[in-house]
Design an enzyme around this catalytic site. Structure first.
Site, PDB file in Angstrom:
ATOM      1  N   ARG A 139      29.517  40.729  33.289  1.00  0.00           N
ATOM      2  CA  ARG A 139      31.219  40.353  33.821  1.00  0.00           C
ATOM      3  C   ARG A 139      31.295  41.873  35.053  1.00  0.00           C
ATOM      4  NH1 ARG A 139      35.007  43.350  31.458  1.00  0.00           N
ATOM      5  NH2 ARG A 139      34.033  43.228  29.081  1.00  0.00           N
ATOM      6  N   TYR A 191      46.273  22.583  49.942  1.00  0.00           N
ATOM      7  CA  TYR A 191      45.530  22.194  48.422  1.00  0.00           C
ATOM      8  C   TYR A 191      46.260  22.252  47.743  1.00  0.00           C
ATOM      9  CZ  TYR A 191      41.733  20.856  45.360  1.00  0.00           C
ATOM     10  OH  TYR A 191      40.822  20.206  44.142  1.00  0.00           O
ATOM     11  N   ASP A 208      41.675  30.775  53.221  1.00  0.00           N
ATOM     12  CA  ASP A 208      41.216  29.409  52.112  1.00  0.00           C
ATOM     13  C   ASP A 208      40.163  28.844  53.027  1.00  0.00           C
ATOM     14  OD1 ASP A 208      39.686  27.693  50.932  1.00  0.00           O
ATOM     15  OD2 ASP A 208      41.599  27.135  49.647  1.00  0.00           O
ATOM     16  N   LYS A 222      32.444  23.142  47.654  1.00  0.00           N
ATOM     17  CA  LYS A 222      32.061  21.776  48.544  1.00  0.00           C
ATOM     18  C   LYS A 222      31.234  21.919  49.718  1.00  0.00           C
ATOM     19  CE  LYS A 222      36.372  21.553  45.732  1.00  0.00           C
ATOM     20  NZ  LYS A 222      38.535  21.797  46.844  1.00  0.00           N
TER      21      LYS A 222
END
Ligand code: PLP
Length: 392
Positions: A55, A109, A182, A207
């Site tokens: 983690r 988005y 972003d 993407k």
């Protein structure tokens, strides 16, 4: 080093630390054994670099993080389980020691709007939207709400507006806010927000960076100021990417600049042909000299690279006509997501902007006749041919 070279080499072949994973690579090991408990103690205390628990970090993720940090010229990165997880932790890290108020672009988005309204706001963060392409509008909203964080996209979805990131970074600096960009649509080939003064650059790895439609992931790249907060939050709640996805993303990124260049060149040809088509009412493309942000695009993007998204309105089409048009496509894939090697088409009214009322959609310029095309690496003539046969 040039971005193309970094994409291939950065992150790999780093000298491995001496700890041995208790299971075998792809580094799926959850924990690491040290030579002595004293060493483990120093790693826990972060006095010494090394791995102890997945983690916190993991060699596969660390390699991907080094690779994307190099592409963005950042200080460090955190690979997350999705683009949304990356955005969420970036905002939390930005607000750790700032006013719990976010000023966000009004064109975002769809899921990001959901994250702001349905997750962050109920948790006590105030959210205000303004037009990111109007510096005056952003400045006025900032004066009113005194945000701790400003959130924008380098190219907006689906109308492809381009804000002036350097000026927004300046505004953020003036008011003591952290700018989060972003950068999924522009990618580090077109724009590197940290070089322009942003505090964070965030990607959906799903993407362009991964590019093959086989990974869900996200990444936050930050400057030095916020990196420790970012990692501390991640250690606390663990939205991290799995090592298998990290490996796939890293492999995809090696060819990302080549793919992106081809996709950008294809998009120019597709946009030009669509603009001439009698069934096409209007084309939205960042390479269009008449684009509302053409001056910004000329100033900010490298010559000839405009991104690979093309949105367009089909003349006189409503929902049914768009469904029929998309059903006639033979090669272009009618599906959600973008940035893959294959061309994909999405209908915002059905997907990203589904929850909006028709009136609200009209107000932001998203008409029933609008489709969004993510241009792939296929031969441009084949993409154009498929669109033309489906429009006919
Ligand atoms: C896809 C996307 C996201 C969300 O990423 P996921 O990997 O789907 O979680 C965020 N921002 C933009 C601009 C995107 O295209």
């Amino acid at each position: 080093m040039d971005l193309n070279t970094k994409a291939v080499h950065a992150g790999d072949r780093k000298k491995a630390p001496a700890q041995i994973p208790i299971t075998t690579p792809i580094h799926t090991a959850a924990s690491y054994r040290c030579d002595s408990v004293d060493e483990l103690d120093r790693i826990f205390a972060r006095q010494e670099e090394g791995y102890c628990y997945a983690r916190y970090d993991n060699p596969t993720n660390a390699a991907l993080e080094a690779q994307v940090t190099a592409l963005e010229n950042g200080h460090g990165a955190l690979a997350c389980a999705s683009g949304m997880a990356a955005l969420e932790i970036a905002m939390r890290a930005a607000l750790v020691d700032r006013r719990r108020s976010i000023l966000a672009a009004d064109a975002l988005y769809g899921a990001t709007i959901g994250l702001l309204m349905n997750v962050l706001e109920p948790s006590g963060v105030s959210v205000r939207f303004a037009d990111a392409c109007s510096l005056e509008a952003m400045r006025a909203a900032a004066a009113e709400t005194k945000p701790g964080c400003i959130l924008v996209e380098s190219i907006s979805n689906p109308l492809l507006r381009v804000p002036e990131l350097d000026k927004l970074a300046e505004l953020a600096r003036e008011i003591g806010a952290a700018l989060i960009v972003d950068n999924t649509f522009a990618t580090p080939l077109l724009e590197r927000p940290l070089e322009l003064g942003a505090a964070f650059s965030v990607h959906s790895l799903t993407k362009y960076l991964s590019g093959h439609g086989d990974v869900l992931g996200g990444i936050v790249v930050s400057g030095p100021e916020h990196y420790d907060s970012l990692r501390a939050l991640s250690r606390a709640y663990g939205p991290v990417l799995g090592p298998f996805e990290s490996y796939l993303a890293m492999r995809g990124i090696k060819t990302f600049p080549l793919r992106m260049e081809r996709q950008c060149a294809n998009a120019c040809r597709v946009a030009a042909r669509l603009a001439e088509h009698p069934k096409v009412e209007r084309v939205y493309f960042t390479g269009d000299p008449a684009h509302p942000d053409a001056a910004t695009i000329r100033r900010m993007f490298p010559a000839g690279l405009y991104g690979a998204m093309v949105s367009f309105e089909v003349r006189g089409a409503g929902r049914q006509e768009i469904f029929d048009f998309m059903n006639r496509l033979k090669m272009v894939v009618p599906a959600t997501s973008l940035g893959d090697v294959h061309s994909m088409m999405l209908y915002p009214v059905m997907s990203s902007h589904r929850e909006m009322s028709p009136k609200a959609r009209e107000r932001v310029g998203i008409r029933d006749s609008l489709v969004r095309l993510s241009v792939g690496i296929e031969a441009a003539e084949d993409i154009i041919g498929d669109l033309e046969q489906a429009l006919a």
